[in-house]
Design a protein around this motif. Structure first.
Motif, PDB file in Angstrom:
ATOM      1  N   MET A  32       0.828  -1.201   0.000  1.00 53.96           N
ATOM      2  CA  MET A  32       0.000   0.000   0.000  1.00 53.96           C
ATOM      3  C   MET A  32       0.867   1.259   0.000  1.00 53.96           C
ATOM      4  SD  MET A  32      -2.866   1.289   2.761  1.00 53.96           S
ATOM      5  CE  MET A  32      -1.604   1.754   3.965  1.00 53.96           C
ATOM      6  N   LEU A  33       1.926   1.267   0.823  1.00 51.95           N
ATOM      7  CA  LEU A  33       2.815   2.426   0.886  1.00 51.95           C
ATOM      8  C   LEU A  33       3.663   2.547  -0.376  1.00 51.95           C
ATOM      9  CD1 LEU A  33       3.952   2.309   4.626  1.00 51.95           C
ATOM     10  CD2 LEU A  33       2.256   3.815   3.558  1.00 51.95           C
ATOM     11  N   PHE A  34       3.963   1.416  -0.999  1.00 54.48           N
ATOM     12  CA  PHE A  34       4.679   1.451  -2.274  1.00 54.48           C
ATOM     13  C   PHE A  34       3.868   2.232  -3.301  1.00 54.48           C
ATOM     14  CE2 PHE A  34       4.893  -0.380  -6.569  1.00 54.48           C
ATOM     15  CZ  PHE A  34       6.225  -0.153  -6.887  1.00 54.48           C
ATOM     16  N   TRP A  35       2.568   1.935  -3.384  1.00 57.40           N
ATOM     17  CA  TRP A  35       1.729   2.607  -4.366  1.00 57.40           C
ATOM     18  C   TRP A  35       1.509   4.079  -4.010  1.00 57.40           C
ATOM     19  CZ3 TRP A  35       1.658   0.874  -8.891  1.00 57.40           C
ATOM     20  CH2 TRP A  35       1.637  -0.498  -9.163  1.00 57.40           C
ATOM     21  N   LYS A  36       1.475   4.405  -2.727  1.00 65.11           N
ATOM     22  CA  LYS A  36       1.349   5.814  -2.339  1.00 65.11           C
ATOM     23  C   LYS A  36       2.562   6.596  -2.826  1.00 65.11           C
ATOM     24  CE  LYS A  36      -0.223   7.340   1.508  1.00 65.11           C
ATOM     25  NZ  LYS A  36      -0.424   7.633   2.952  1.00 65.11           N
ATOM     26  N   TYR A  37       3.731   5.991  -2.692  1.00 68.14           N
ATOM     27  CA  TYR A  37       4.968   6.633  -3.155  1.00 68.14           C
ATOM     28  C   TYR A  37       4.964   6.788  -4.675  1.00 68.14           C
ATOM     29  CZ  TYR A  37       9.833   6.825  -4.703  1.00 68.14           C
ATOM     30  OH  TYR A  37      10.999   7.155  -5.352  1.00 68.14           O
ATOM     31  N   VAL A  38       4.679   5.704  -5.378  1.00 71.29           N
ATOM     32  CA  VAL A  38       4.665   5.732  -6.845  1.00 71.29           C
ATOM     33  C   VAL A  38       3.645   6.739  -7.366  1.00 71.29           C
ATOM     34  CG1 VAL A  38       4.025   4.391  -8.898  1.00 71.29           C
ATOM     35  CG2 VAL A  38       5.541   3.399  -7.180  1.00 71.29           C
ATOM     36  N   ASN A  39       2.451   6.714  -6.805  1.00 65.89           N
ATOM     37  CA  ASN A  39       1.395   7.609  -7.285  1.00 65.89           C
ATOM     38  C   ASN A  39       1.680   9.072  -6.967  1.00 65.89           C
ATOM     39  OD1 ASN A  39      -0.216   5.631  -8.495  1.00 65.89           O
ATOM     40  ND2 ASN A  39      -1.171   5.092  -6.549  1.00 65.89           N
ATOM     41  N   SER A  40       2.435   9.323  -5.902  1.00 69.31           N
ATOM     42  CA  SER A  40       2.792  10.712  -5.598  1.00 69.31           C
ATOM     43  C   SER A  40       3.693  11.269  -6.698  1.00 69.31           C
ATOM     44  CB  SER A  40       3.491  10.807  -4.235  1.00 69.31           C
ATOM     45  OG  SER A  40       4.795  10.253  -4.266  1.00 69.31           O
ATOM     46  N   ILE A  41       4.627  10.456  -7.185  1.00 66.87           N
ATOM     47  CA  ILE A  41       5.515  10.903  -8.263  1.00 66.87           C
ATOM     48  C   ILE A  41       4.734  11.073  -9.562  1.00 66.87           C
ATOM     49  CG2 ILE A  41       7.524  10.307  -9.672  1.00 66.87           C
ATOM     50  CD1 ILE A  41       8.668   8.837  -7.296  1.00 66.87           C
ATOM     51  N   MET A  42       3.836  10.149  -9.840  1.00 71.74           N
ATOM     52  CA  MET A  42       3.040  10.246 -11.066  1.00 71.74           C
ATOM     53  C   MET A  42       2.156  11.492 -11.047  1.00 71.74           C
ATOM     54  SD  MET A  42       2.016   6.238 -11.738  1.00 71.74           S
ATOM     55  CE  MET A  42       1.252   6.620 -13.321  1.00 71.74           C
ATOM     56  N   GLU A  43       1.582  11.794  -9.888  1.00 71.29           N
ATOM     57  CA  GLU A  43       0.728  12.971  -9.778  1.00 71.29           C
ATOM     58  C   GLU A  43       1.546  14.256  -9.927  1.00 71.29           C
ATOM     59  OE1 GLU A  43      -2.812  15.216  -9.142  1.00 71.29           O
ATOM     60  OE2 GLU A  43      -2.341  13.193  -9.860  1.00 71.29           O
ATOM     61  N   LEU A  44       2.721  14.288  -9.315  1.00 72.24           N
ATOM     62  CA  LEU A  44       3.590  15.459  -9.446  1.00 72.24           C
ATOM     63  C   LEU A  44       4.047  15.636 -10.893  1.00 72.24           C
ATOM     64  CD1 LEU A  44       5.713  15.056  -6.192  1.00 72.24           C
ATOM     65  CD2 LEU A  44       4.027  16.845  -6.672  1.00 72.24           C
ATOM     66  N   THR A  45       4.301  14.536 -11.563  1.00 71.75           N
ATOM     67  CA  THR A  45       4.678  14.602 -12.977  1.00 71.75           C
ATOM     68  C   THR A  45       3.546  15.201 -13.797  1.00 71.75           C
ATOM     69  OG1 THR A  45       6.028  12.602 -12.717  1.00 71.75           O
ATOM     70  CG2 THR A  45       5.473  13.266 -14.961  1.00 71.75           C
ATOM     71  N   ARG A  46       2.351  14.742 -13.530  1.00 69.40           N
ATOM     72  CA  ARG A  46       1.176  15.215 -14.274  1.00 69.40           C
ATOM     73  C   ARG A  46       0.958  16.719 -14.079  1.00 69.40           C
ATOM     74  NH1 ARG A  46      -1.839  11.889 -12.229  1.00 69.40           N
ATOM     75  NH2 ARG A  46      -1.771  10.296 -13.861  1.00 69.40           N
ATOM     76  N   LEU A  47       1.184  17.192 -12.858  1.00 69.71           N
ATOM     77  CA  LEU A  47       0.897  18.589 -12.534  1.00 69.71           C
ATOM     78  C   LEU A  47       2.018  19.552 -12.906  1.00 69.71           C
ATOM     79  CD1 LEU A  47      -0.749  18.067  -9.021  1.00 69.71           C
ATOM     80  CD2 LEU A  47      -1.902  18.572 -11.183  1.00 69.71           C
ATOM     81  N   THR A  48       3.230  19.034 -13.102  1.00 62.94           N
ATOM     82  CA  THR A  48       4.368  19.924 -13.376  1.00 62.94           C
ATOM     83  C   THR A  48       5.008  19.669 -14.736  1.00 62.94           C
ATOM     84  OG1 THR A  48       5.961  18.411 -12.318  1.00 62.94           O
ATOM     85  CG2 THR A  48       4.876  20.035 -10.902  1.00 62.94           C
ATOM     86  N   ALA A  49       4.369  18.862 -15.568  1.00 60.88           N
ATOM     87  CA  ALA A  49       4.969  18.467 -16.852  1.00 60.88           C
ATOM     88  C   ALA A  49       5.336  19.652 -17.732  1.00 60.88           C
ATOM     89  CB  ALA A  49       4.019  17.532 -17.600  1.00 60.88           C
ATOM     90  N   ASP A  50       4.559  20.732 -17.669  1.00 66.95           N
ATOM     91  CA  ASP A  50       4.807  21.887 -18.533  1.00 66.95           C
ATOM     92  C   ASP A  50       5.556  23.003 -17.807  1.00 66.95           C
ATOM     93  OD1 ASP A  50       2.799  22.523 -16.790  1.00 66.95           O
ATOM     94  OD2 ASP A  50       1.499  23.489 -18.282  1.00 66.95           O
ATOM     95  N   GLN A  51       6.167  22.667 -16.661  1.00 67.27           N
ATOM     96  CA  GLN A  51       6.895  23.662 -15.878  1.00 67.27           C
ATOM     97  C   GLN A  51       8.382  23.312 -15.829  1.00 67.27           C
ATOM     98  OE1 GLN A  51       5.122  23.911 -11.976  1.00 67.27           O
ATOM     99  NE2 GLN A  51       3.020  23.934 -12.785  1.00 67.27           N
ATOM    100  N   PRO A  52       9.240  24.299 -15.528  1.00 67.66           N
ATOM    101  CA  PRO A  52      10.667  24.001 -15.343  1.00 67.66           C
ATOM    102  C   PRO A  52      10.834  23.003 -14.199  1.00 67.66           C
ATOM    103  CG  PRO A  52      10.313  26.360 -15.562  1.00 67.66           C
ATOM    104  CD  PRO A  52       8.958  25.746 -15.418  1.00 67.66           C
ATOM    105  N   LEU A  53      11.821  22.159 -14.303  1.00 67.97           N
ATOM    106  CA  LEU A  53      12.037  21.119 -13.297  1.00 67.97           C
ATOM    107  C   LEU A  53      12.407  21.742 -11.951  1.00 67.97           C
ATOM    108  CD1 LEU A  53      11.984  18.007 -13.251  1.00 67.97           C
ATOM    109  CD2 LEU A  53      14.462  18.056 -13.557  1.00 67.97           C
TER     110      LEU A  53
END
Length: 224
Positions: A32-53
């Motif tokens: 469960m915590l593995f997926w929380k970690y993975v999904n946090s990165i995926m969500e951050l990627t989705r929200l910042t894809a068009d922004q400077p790193l």
């Protein structure tokens, strides 16, 4: 975004009730915590894809990924006593693949759709359920030091596993319609659960197959 960022940063600090904390402090794989970690990165990627790193965010992603892979390496090393409890060996390749592609996607600003990943280890955010940790059948394999040994585990009614050598090709075995009696090979041992089955098989190979058996015998002779 704030919640996903907090989850990532909490993992970077290995705070309690995070995936990295469980790996480091309790040597346990919490799906469960593995997926929380993975999904946090995926969500951050989705929200910042068009922004400077963001350097702080990128540093946290890089650090946590390297630490997770480090712990997995320790777990699989024959020379290290570190061992992850409840590690889902049957999904090991999927875990490594998922982590690598999610982290790579973060730095490229690309979120891969769930259809791009293997359905055997699917994201519960999409399916609504975790991958089965105690499957009906287990594939066991060992491929180090020119050793290529296969075995299969059958789950019994009490949840334990009967482990037998598998002389068939793994895929042929699972795709066939042979009965259980027909595909069973030489009996090896019983295991209390799926995670233990993989660890016990590893130990069995180390004690029964060259070059490990030769090395163990030489070590024993040196101690005499």
């Amino acid at each position: 975004m704030e919640q996903s960022l907090q989850e990532l940063m909490r993992n970077a600090r290995a705070e309690e009730n995070t995936f990295l904390y469980m790996l480091h402090e309790e040597a346990r794989f919490d799906q469960m915590l593995f997926w929380k970690y993975v999904n946090s990165i995926m969500e951050l990627t989705r929200l910042t894809a068009d922004q400077p790193l963001d350097r702080e965010m990128a540093s946290a992603v890089s650090f946590t990924y390297s630490k997770i892979m480090e712990h997995l390496q320790w777990h699989h090393s024959d020379r290290d006593v570190y061992e992850i409890q409840q590690f889902p060996y049957e999904y090991a390749n999927f875990i490594v693949d998922r982590l690598g592609r999610v982290v790579d996607g973060f730095f490229k600003g690309i979120v891969l759709e769930e259809e791009r990943f293997d359905e055997e280890f699917s994201n519960p955010t999409s399916t609504g359920e975790m991958a089965e940790e105690q499957p009906v059948m287990l594939q066991l394999g060992y491929y180090k030091q020119n050793t290529n040994v296969h075995a299969i585990g059958f789950r019994e009614e009490d949840g334990t596993y009967r482990i037998v050598l598998n002389e068939e090709e793994d895929r042929e075995l699972f795709d066939s319609r042979l009965s259980r009696r027909e595909v069973e090979g030489t009996y090896l041992f019983m295991a209390p659960d799926a995670s233990s089955a993989h660890q016990l098989f590893h130990e069995w190979v180390m004690g029964n197959h060259t070059p490990y058996r030769s090395a163990i015998n030489l070590s024993s002779e040196d101690d005499v």
